[in-house]
Design a protein around this motif. Structure first.
Motif, PDB file in Angstrom:
ATOM      1  N   PHE A   1      -8.886   7.457  -9.008  1.00 25.47           N
ATOM      2  CA  PHE A   1      -9.382   7.619 -10.375  1.00 25.47           C
ATOM      3  C   PHE A   1      -8.252   8.043 -11.297  1.00 25.47           C
ATOM      4  O   PHE A   1      -7.379   8.835 -10.924  1.00 25.47           O
ATOM      5  N   ARG A   2      -8.254   7.544 -12.534  1.00 29.10           N
ATOM      6  CA  ARG A   2      -7.133   7.697 -13.447  1.00 29.10           C
ATOM      7  C   ARG A   2      -6.797   9.141 -13.779  1.00 29.10           C
ATOM      8  O   ARG A   2      -5.643   9.492 -14.030  1.00 29.10           O
ATOM      9  N   THR A   3      -7.777  10.037 -13.759  1.00 34.58           N
ATOM     10  CA  THR A   3      -7.500  11.442 -14.111  1.00 34.58           C
ATOM     11  C   THR A   3      -6.624  12.132 -13.075  1.00 34.58           C
ATOM     12  O   THR A   3      -6.019  13.173 -13.349  1.00 34.58           O
ATOM     13  N   LYS A   4      -6.551  11.549 -11.865  1.00 38.22           N
ATOM     14  CA  LYS A   4      -5.732  12.149 -10.801  1.00 38.22           C
ATOM     15  C   LYS A   4      -4.488  11.308 -10.510  1.00 38.22           C
ATOM     16  O   LYS A   4      -3.762  11.603  -9.562  1.00 38.22           O
ATOM     17  N   MET A   5      -4.245  10.280 -11.318  1.00 40.23           N
ATOM     18  CA  MET A   5      -3.113   9.391 -11.089  1.00 40.23           C
ATOM     19  C   MET A   5      -2.013   9.716 -12.100  1.00 40.23           C
ATOM     20  O   MET A   5      -2.084   9.334 -13.276  1.00 40.23           O
ATOM     21  N   HIS A   6      -0.981  10.422 -11.644  1.00 38.88           N
ATOM     22  CA  HIS A   6       0.114  10.842 -12.514  1.00 38.88           C
ATOM     23  C   HIS A   6       1.297   9.889 -12.361  1.00 38.88           C
ATOM     24  O   HIS A   6       1.376   9.107 -11.415  1.00 38.88           O
ATOM     25  N   ARG A   7       2.238  10.000 -13.305  1.00 42.00           N
ATOM     26  CA  ARG A   7       3.430   9.139 -13.303  1.00 42.00           C
ATOM     27  C   ARG A   7       4.697   9.994 -13.442  1.00 42.00           C
ATOM     28  O   ARG A   7       5.557   9.722 -14.262  1.00 42.00           O
TER      29      ARG A   7
ATOM     30  N   GLY B   1      -9.845   1.732 -14.950  1.00 36.07           N
ATOM     31  CA  GLY B   1     -10.395   2.832 -14.153  1.00 36.07           C
ATOM     32  C   GLY B   1      -9.343   3.579 -13.362  1.00 36.07           C
ATOM     33  O   GLY B   1      -9.375   4.809 -13.243  1.00 36.07           O
ATOM     34  N   ILE B   2      -8.368   2.847 -12.792  1.00 37.44           N
ATOM     35  CA  ILE B   2      -7.281   3.488 -12.050  1.00 37.44           C
ATOM     36  C   ILE B   2      -6.197   3.978 -13.005  1.00 37.44           C
ATOM     37  O   ILE B   2      -5.551   4.992 -12.753  1.00 37.44           O
ATOM     38  N   GLY B   3      -6.033   3.261 -14.107  1.00 35.62           N
ATOM     39  CA  GLY B   3      -5.065   3.702 -15.109  1.00 35.62           C
ATOM     40  C   GLY B   3      -3.707   3.083 -14.931  1.00 35.62           C
ATOM     41  O   GLY B   3      -2.687   3.798 -14.920  1.00 35.62           O
ATOM     42  N   TYR B   4      -3.656   1.754 -14.816  1.00 31.45           N
ATOM     43  CA  TYR B   4      -2.370   1.085 -14.739  1.00 31.45           C
ATOM     44  C   TYR B   4      -1.695   1.080 -16.111  1.00 31.45           C
ATOM     45  O   TYR B   4      -2.232   1.611 -17.091  1.00 31.45           O
TER      46      TYR B   4
END
Length: 597
Positions: free
Chosen positions: A406-412, A490-493
């Motif tokens: 989920f995008r809220t937990k996907m950092h860069r 949704g994943i936040g690409y």
């Protein structure tokens, strides 16, 4: 025996035999011996003989479909022309005892597709000529036939005309709009399937039909109805028909015009049905009054059953061999007549130009391709549930993947975060690959029909393959949409519409690759168990050597070929590069990471 170990032993022995190191263990076995005869048009010929007498080989030889590995001498001619002077696959048709059809098509659609591929030959002209002669003789035709004549006058409607005509002849009008059926789809009866198998060839230009054990699995009443229908079409269409039956009932036996009795690879009798009993009576064997003639003919050449039919009580019985029967037939008046006909060559000038097919295909290849595409579209509509469910299945996998990544937990922030994104992309690629595995089973289901129709020169192989590929292209767009439209946001690409579009089209190409891969596996395996085993092995190789599970730098040199041969690797790399070259990742140095990947 075809076991796993014997498979490799046979290859090894074959190699040694080719190098003349090991002697050849093959023994010569003669199936047919010194057989000669004539099969005439507009007559029904019954081929009788005990099991292993060579009936199937005989029919295959007449149809020009003998295995190339079999050694043969002599010639089979059609109107004086040898096999290399015309196209036997379109002039004659060998119809096996197995009814191979696409179960999701109706009877009318099956015959119409056959007519569209084979071409209808001279039948429309023949029906138009019949109509002209009826008018000249002031004959009022049957209303149905008159309707057919009017349809014949409409250009482009010849296939529909002949389809309806054959449906009427074979008595298939009542089930014309019923599915043929298979193990899953309920369809027509066994007897009707036999008639559909025959009708597939009657709608085409083939005027010589060789039918092998068509009564298998049918009762005597159904067999009688089928043979009666074929007899009617043979006489009306001036065709040549040879049917092999094992134990025909007396009523069915009476429908035939000629008899060919084959035993131990030799022709014991060939000629009119009325004289067959007379021949054996001249040899001292009589058929009992309440005994079926067909059963008598198959038993009289048997060493076990022959004595009971001996009628010359003033002479001692002695077993008469098949060779003696064959030699005696040459002296019989029917045998003499055939010998005289064979002695004088057939005058080729008496052959009608349309009697023998000289073109490989009945219509233009462009029209064959259109016919295959139209059939694929029809089957796509009939199996719409499968493809809709596949799209829904991919949508569910996309939702599951989104909930995990989920995008809220996907950092860069660093390379480690990039590895998590790579895992999400790998999940998407894997979902597409697994979702396409059903294509393998759909291809296997159609392969028997494809091989039959390819051998009958309905269409070239490329027409079947291309039509299957082209019709499935829209589903690749829908599958890619079900995955990418859900996971991308949704994943936040990377937040760039151009990268979103690129990922979408990469998913479409991956879907097409997966479709083609599993179609190829299904065509190679040809059988569900073999194809599934091969498919599972290919999936393991693709996943293991795609560069994600094992990095390219850690793949051993003797396995690196699998990395470069894996189509999944190219798709995975393309999607990863598309993502990590976006603006969202400009602050992270992926150079060394991408290089190792």
């Amino acid at each position: 025996m075809p076991t796993f170990s014997n498979f490799f032993v046979n290859i090894f022995e074959g190699l040694l035999g080719f190098l003349h190191i090991l002697s050849n263990k093959k023994q010569q076995f003669c199936i047919l011996k010194n057989i000669s005869g004539i099969i005439k048009p507009s007559r029904m010929t019954l081929l009788l003989g005990p099991p292993s007498s060579g009936k199937t080989t005989f029919l295959l030889a007449l149809a020009g479909k003998l295995d190339s590995e079999l050694k043969s001498s002599g010639t089979v001619t059609y109107n004086g022309h040898e096999m290399n002077e015309f196209v036997p696959q379109r002039t004659a048709a060998y119809i096996s005892q197995h009814d191979t059809h696409i179960g999701e098509m109706t009877v009318r659609e099956t015959l119409a597709f056959s007519a569209r591929c084979q071409g209808v030959g001279y039948l429309p002209e023949m029906l138009a000529e019949l109509s002209r002669r009826e008018k000249a003789a002031n004959i009022k035709p049957d209303p149905d036939i008159d309707l057919f004549m009017k349809a014949a006058a409409c250009e482009g409607q010849e296939e529909n005309l002949i389809t309806d005509y054959v449906l009427k002849i074979l008595g298939l009008e009542e089930c014309a709009n019923t599915m043929v059926g298979n193990e899953v789809v309920r369809g027509i009866s066994g007897g009707q399937k036999k008639r559909v198998t025959t009708g597939e060839m009657l709608v085409g230009p083939a005027r010589a039909l060789f039918m092998d054990e068509i009564s298998t699995g049918l009762d005597s009443s159904t067999t009688f109805q089928i043979v009666k229908s074929i007899r009617q079409s043979t006489h009306i269409l001036d065709a040549t028909t040879v049917i092999s039956l094992l134990q025909p009932a007396p009523e069915t036996f009476e429908l035939f015009d000629d008899i060919v009795l084959l035993s131990e690879g030799q022709i014991v009798y060939q000629g009119p049905r009325e004289h067959v009993v007379e021949f054996f009576e001249s040899m001292g064997f009589q058929c009992p009054k309440r005994k079926g003639v067909a059963d008598f003919l198959q038993e009289v050449t048997s060493k076990k059953d022959q004595e009971q039919y001996w009628s010359l009580k003033d002479r001692p019985y002695a077993f008469v061999t098949v060779k003696e029967f064959a030699e005696a037939f040459q002296s019989f008046h029917v045998g003499k007549s055939i010998g005289e006909e064979l002695a004088s060559p057939f005058d080729k000038s008496n052959s009608h130009p349309a009697a023998l097919a000289t073109e490989k295909y009945g219509v233009e290849r462009k029209q064959l391709f259109k016919a295959c595409v139209a059939r694929e579209v029809l089957l796509l509509r009939r199996k719409a549930f499968i493809f809709v469910f596949k799209i829904f299945q991919l949508f569910v996998m996309a939702v599951i993947g989104t909930s995990v990544f989920f995008r809220t937990k996907m950092h860069r922030d660093n390379v480690t975060d990039g590895g998590i994104y790579m895992g999400a992309l790998f999940f998407g690629v894997s979902s597409i690959l697994f979702n396409s595995m059903q294509e393998m089973f759909l291809v296997i289901a159609k392969l028997p029909v494809f091989y039959k129709q390819r051998d009958f020169l309905f269409y070239p192989s490329w027409a079947f393959s291309l039509s299957t590929w082209i019709v499935k292209i829209p589903f690749s767009f829908l599958e890619a949409a079900a995955l990418v439209f859900v996971t991308y946001y949704g994943i936040g690409y990377d937040h760039d519409v151009t990268r979103f579009i690129k990922q979408y089209f990469l998913a479409v190409i991956l879907s097409q690759m997966a479709f083609s891969l599993f179609r190829t596996i299904g065509a190679i395996g040809r059988e569900t168990t073999v194809a599934f085993t091969l498919g599972a092995f290919v999936l393991c190789v693709l996943f293991g050597l795609s560069g994600f599970v094992i990095s390219r730098d850690y793949i051993k040199k003797w396995w690196i070929w699998g990395y470069w041969a894996s189509p999944m690797m190219y798709g995975q790399n393309a999607i990863v590069v598309n993502e990590f070259l976006g603006k969202s990742w400009s602050h992270v140095n992926f150079f060394f990471y991408l290089h190792s990947f």
